[in-house]
Scaffold this motif. Structure first.
Motif, PDB file in Angstrom:
ATOM      1  N   VAL A 120      -5.518   5.222  16.798  1.00  0.00           N
ATOM      2  CA  VAL A 120      -6.288   4.687  15.679  1.00  0.00           C
ATOM      3  C   VAL A 120      -7.667   5.352  15.603  1.00  0.00           C
ATOM      4  CG1 VAL A 120      -7.521   2.623  14.881  1.00  0.00           C
ATOM      5  CG2 VAL A 120      -5.090   2.491  15.441  1.00  0.00           C
ATOM      6  N   GLU A 121      -8.285   5.570  16.774  1.00  0.00           N
ATOM      7  CA  GLU A 121      -9.590   6.247  16.782  1.00  0.00           C
ATOM      8  C   GLU A 121      -9.495   7.640  16.169  1.00  0.00           C
ATOM      9  OE1 GLU A 121     -12.033   6.623  20.364  1.00  0.00           O
ATOM     10  OE2 GLU A 121     -11.295   4.637  20.940  1.00  0.00           O
ATOM     11  N   ALA A 130     -12.575  13.150   6.159  1.00  0.00           N
ATOM     12  CA  ALA A 130     -12.057  13.436   4.816  1.00  0.00           C
ATOM     13  C   ALA A 130     -12.899  12.778   3.726  1.00  0.00           C
ATOM     14  CB  ALA A 130     -10.601  12.994   4.709  1.00  0.00           C
ATOM     15  N   VAL A 131     -13.179  11.485   3.871  1.00  0.00           N
ATOM     16  CA  VAL A 131     -13.802  10.749   2.748  1.00  0.00           C
ATOM     17  C   VAL A 131     -15.240  10.325   3.011  1.00  0.00           C
ATOM     18  CG1 VAL A 131     -11.513   9.939   2.055  1.00  0.00           C
ATOM     19  CG2 VAL A 131     -13.003   8.415   3.381  1.00  0.00           C
ATOM     20  N   GLY A 132     -15.761  10.604   4.209  1.00  0.00           N
ATOM     21  CA  GLY A 132     -17.149  10.302   4.506  1.00  0.00           C
ATOM     22  C   GLY A 132     -17.435   8.813   4.522  1.00  0.00           C
ATOM     23  N   ARG A 133     -18.603   8.441   4.043  1.00  0.00           N
ATOM     24  CA  ARG A 133     -19.063   7.059   4.156  1.00  0.00           C
ATOM     25  C   ARG A 133     -18.134   6.057   3.477  1.00  0.00           C
ATOM     26  NH1 ARG A 133     -20.455   7.148  -0.777  1.00  0.00           N
ATOM     27  NH2 ARG A 133     -21.816   5.476  -1.415  1.00  0.00           N
ATOM     28  N   ARG A 134     -17.326   6.532   2.548  1.00  0.00           N
ATOM     29  CA  ARG A 134     -16.417   5.594   1.882  1.00  0.00           C
ATOM     30  C   ARG A 134     -15.415   4.972   2.852  1.00  0.00           C
ATOM     31  NH1 ARG A 134     -13.932   7.972  -3.465  1.00  0.00           N
ATOM     32  NH2 ARG A 134     -14.263  10.032  -2.556  1.00  0.00           N
ATOM     33  N   ALA A 135     -15.168   5.644   3.977  1.00  0.00           N
ATOM     34  CA  ALA A 135     -14.249   5.094   4.981  1.00  0.00           C
ATOM     35  C   ALA A 135     -14.852   3.855   5.606  1.00  0.00           C
ATOM     36  CB  ALA A 135     -13.958   6.131   6.061  1.00  0.00           C
ATOM     37  N   ALA A 136     -16.160   3.898   5.841  1.00  0.00           N
ATOM     38  CA  ALA A 136     -16.832   2.763   6.463  1.00  0.00           C
ATOM     39  C   ALA A 136     -17.144   1.676   5.442  1.00  0.00           C
ATOM     40  CB  ALA A 136     -18.117   3.234   7.132  1.00  0.00           C
ATOM     41  N   SER A 178       0.745   0.114  14.718  1.00  0.00           N
ATOM     42  CA  SER A 178       0.011  -1.019  15.265  1.00  0.00           C
ATOM     43  C   SER A 178      -0.672  -1.718  14.097  1.00  0.00           C
ATOM     44  CB  SER A 178      -1.054  -0.557  16.276  1.00  0.00           C
ATOM     45  OG  SER A 178      -2.123   0.092  15.597  1.00  0.00           O
ATOM     46  N   GLU A 179      -1.217  -2.899  14.342  1.00  0.00           N
ATOM     47  CA  GLU A 179      -1.945  -3.621  13.291  1.00  0.00           C
ATOM     48  C   GLU A 179      -3.132  -2.793  12.796  1.00  0.00           C
ATOM     49  OE1 GLU A 179      -1.285  -6.363  11.508  1.00  0.00           O
ATOM     50  OE2 GLU A 179       0.635  -6.199  12.556  1.00  0.00           O
ATOM     51  N   ASP A 180      -3.863  -2.178  13.753  1.00  0.00           N
ATOM     52  CA  ASP A 180      -5.033  -1.382  13.377  1.00  0.00           C
ATOM     53  C   ASP A 180      -4.635  -0.148  12.577  1.00  0.00           C
ATOM     54  OD1 ASP A 180      -6.682  -3.185  14.590  1.00  0.00           O
ATOM     55  OD2 ASP A 180      -6.914  -2.039  16.446  1.00  0.00           O
ATOM     56  N   ALA A 181      -3.465   0.401  12.914  1.00  0.00           N
ATOM     57  CA  ALA A 181      -2.992   1.560  12.155  1.00  0.00           C
ATOM     58  C   ALA A 181      -2.761   1.156  10.698  1.00  0.00           C
ATOM     59  CB  ALA A 181      -1.719   2.119  12.779  1.00  0.00           C
ATOM     60  N   LYS A 182      -2.183  -0.041  10.504  1.00  0.00           N
ATOM     61  CA  LYS A 182      -1.953  -0.547   9.138  1.00  0.00           C
ATOM     62  C   LYS A 182      -3.267  -0.649   8.390  1.00  0.00           C
ATOM     63  CE  LYS A 182       2.026  -3.486   9.953  1.00  0.00           C
ATOM     64  NZ  LYS A 182       2.156  -4.843  10.485  1.00  0.00           N
ATOM     65  N   GLU A 183      -4.326  -1.031   9.132  1.00  0.00           N
ATOM     66  CA  GLU A 183      -5.626  -1.197   8.499  1.00  0.00           C
ATOM     67  C   GLU A 183      -6.154   0.121   7.944  1.00  0.00           C
ATOM     68  OE1 GLU A 183      -7.958  -4.157  10.607  1.00  0.00           O
ATOM     69  OE2 GLU A 183      -9.743  -3.049   9.944  1.00  0.00           O
ATOM     70  N   ILE A 184      -5.867   1.227   8.630  1.00  0.00           N
ATOM     71  CA  ILE A 184      -6.278   2.532   8.100  1.00  0.00           C
ATOM     72  C   ILE A 184      -5.617   2.752   6.735  1.00  0.00           C
ATOM     73  CG2 ILE A 184      -6.266   5.037   8.483  1.00  0.00           C
ATOM     74  CD1 ILE A 184      -6.578   4.596  11.392  1.00  0.00           C
ATOM     75  N   LYS A 189      -6.188   3.124   0.905  1.00  0.00           N
ATOM     76  CA  LYS A 189      -5.453   2.833  -0.339  1.00  0.00           C
ATOM     77  C   LYS A 189      -6.298   2.891  -1.616  1.00  0.00           C
ATOM     78  CE  LYS A 189      -1.795  -0.184  -1.891  1.00  0.00           C
ATOM     79  NZ  LYS A 189      -0.464   0.134  -1.475  1.00  0.00           N
ATOM     80  N   PRO A 190      -7.429   2.152  -1.683  1.00  0.00           N
ATOM     81  CA  PRO A 190      -8.200   2.178  -2.944  1.00  0.00           C
ATOM     82  C   PRO A 190      -8.875   3.518  -3.230  1.00  0.00           C
ATOM     83  CG  PRO A 190      -9.337   0.872  -1.272  1.00  0.00           C
ATOM     84  CD  PRO A 190      -8.004   1.227  -0.700  1.00  0.00           C
ATOM     85  N   LEU A 191      -8.953   4.380  -2.220  1.00  0.00           N
ATOM     86  CA  LEU A 191      -9.675   5.652  -2.393  1.00  0.00           C
ATOM     87  C   LEU A 191      -8.794   6.741  -2.991  1.00  0.00           C
ATOM     88  CD1 LEU A 191     -11.539   5.731   1.068  1.00  0.00           C
ATOM     89  CD2 LEU A 191     -12.340   4.765  -1.084  1.00  0.00           C
TER      90      LEU A 191
END
Ligand code: SAM
Length: 223
Positions: A120-121, A130-136, A178-184, A189-191
């Motif tokens: 996940v890290e 790839a997407v910069g601050r939009r990831a955070a 993993s659950e965290d992988a799903k979170e990525i 998704k919206p990006l």
């Protein structure tokens, strides 16, 4: 032939989703031993169509693998610490990449939770580059869409917050389920215009590997 069976996974993804096109500028994170470099270079079409592939890995790639021509370059570096402004400087005309692939994975410890966390890290790092601050921001955005300024401090010394994937570009990330992988998946998704998961046929039945496919990066409206 290909230097690793991972080639067949990218070939299947390529067949179904056409992430790489003639003339694409490809960034391949975790590229050693180089099978994806081979498939990526083939996917660019003949040399006259242009395009480029930059591969990065902790390990040195023994080049050139078959099918790789002078459009393929590799460097040895740790993707976890390589700043995105340096990555941008390595992109064609410093304009970023049209395709980013990450097949990075930790050297498997056998401890499932640890491997999944490391995966996940690495996956988050690929998304961030790839997407910069939009990831955070998408993580910390509250219900009203206000953003609490709780973004990663990474690269704060530069003005580079936009990531190195071009608008319209495609991103492929290998993860361990993993659950965290799903979170990525949720964050990305919206990006993007389209996102999906794929488990290639070449994956061993015991493996928990899964690929997140994100297509068509949307423009950053805050810029
Ligand atoms: N796609 C490659 C191919 O087709 O030949 C196979 C990649 S292999 C499954 C995963 C790679 O990720 C390893 O070579 C490993 O060295 C690399 N890797 C893991 N962590 C990394 C990091 N922090 N920075 C760069 N490479 C990393």
């Amino acid at each position: 032939g290909y230097v690793a069976r991972s080639a067949f996974k990218l070939l299947q993804i390529q067949k179904q989703h056409k992430l790489i096109k003639a003339g694409s500028s490809v960034l391949d994170l975790g590229c050693a031993p180089g099978a994806w470099l081979q498939v990526a270079c083939q996917s660019l079409g003949p040399p006259k169509d242009g395009g480029s592939v930059l591969g990065i890995d902790l390990k040195k790639v023994k080049v050139p693998p078959l099918h790789c021509d002078s459009r393929v370059k590799t460097i040895s570096a740790d993707v976890m610490t390589l700043p995105s402004h340096q990555l941008r400087a390595l992109s064609p005309k410093q304009k970023g990449f049209s395709v980013i692939l990450s097949d990075m994975c930790p050297s498997v410890s056998g401890i499932t939770t640890k491997d999944a966390a490391l995966s996940v890290e690495l996956g988050m790092r690929a998304l961030y580059l790839a997407v910069g601050r939009r990831a955070a921001l998408s993580v910390y955005a509250d219900e009203d869409g206000n953003q609490e300024g709780k973004q990663s401090d990474d690269d704060s010394s530069t003005s580079e917050k936009s990531g190195v994937l071009k608008v319209g570009g495609n991103l492929l990330i290998k993860l361990l389920e993993s659950e965290d992988a799903k979170e990525i998946g949720q964050i990305s998704k919206p990006l993007f215009t389209k996102s999906s998961w794929l488990r290639p046929k070449a994956t061993r039945p015991s493996s928990r590997e899964i690929y997140l496919i994100c297509q068509g990066l949307k423009p950053d409206e805050d810029k």
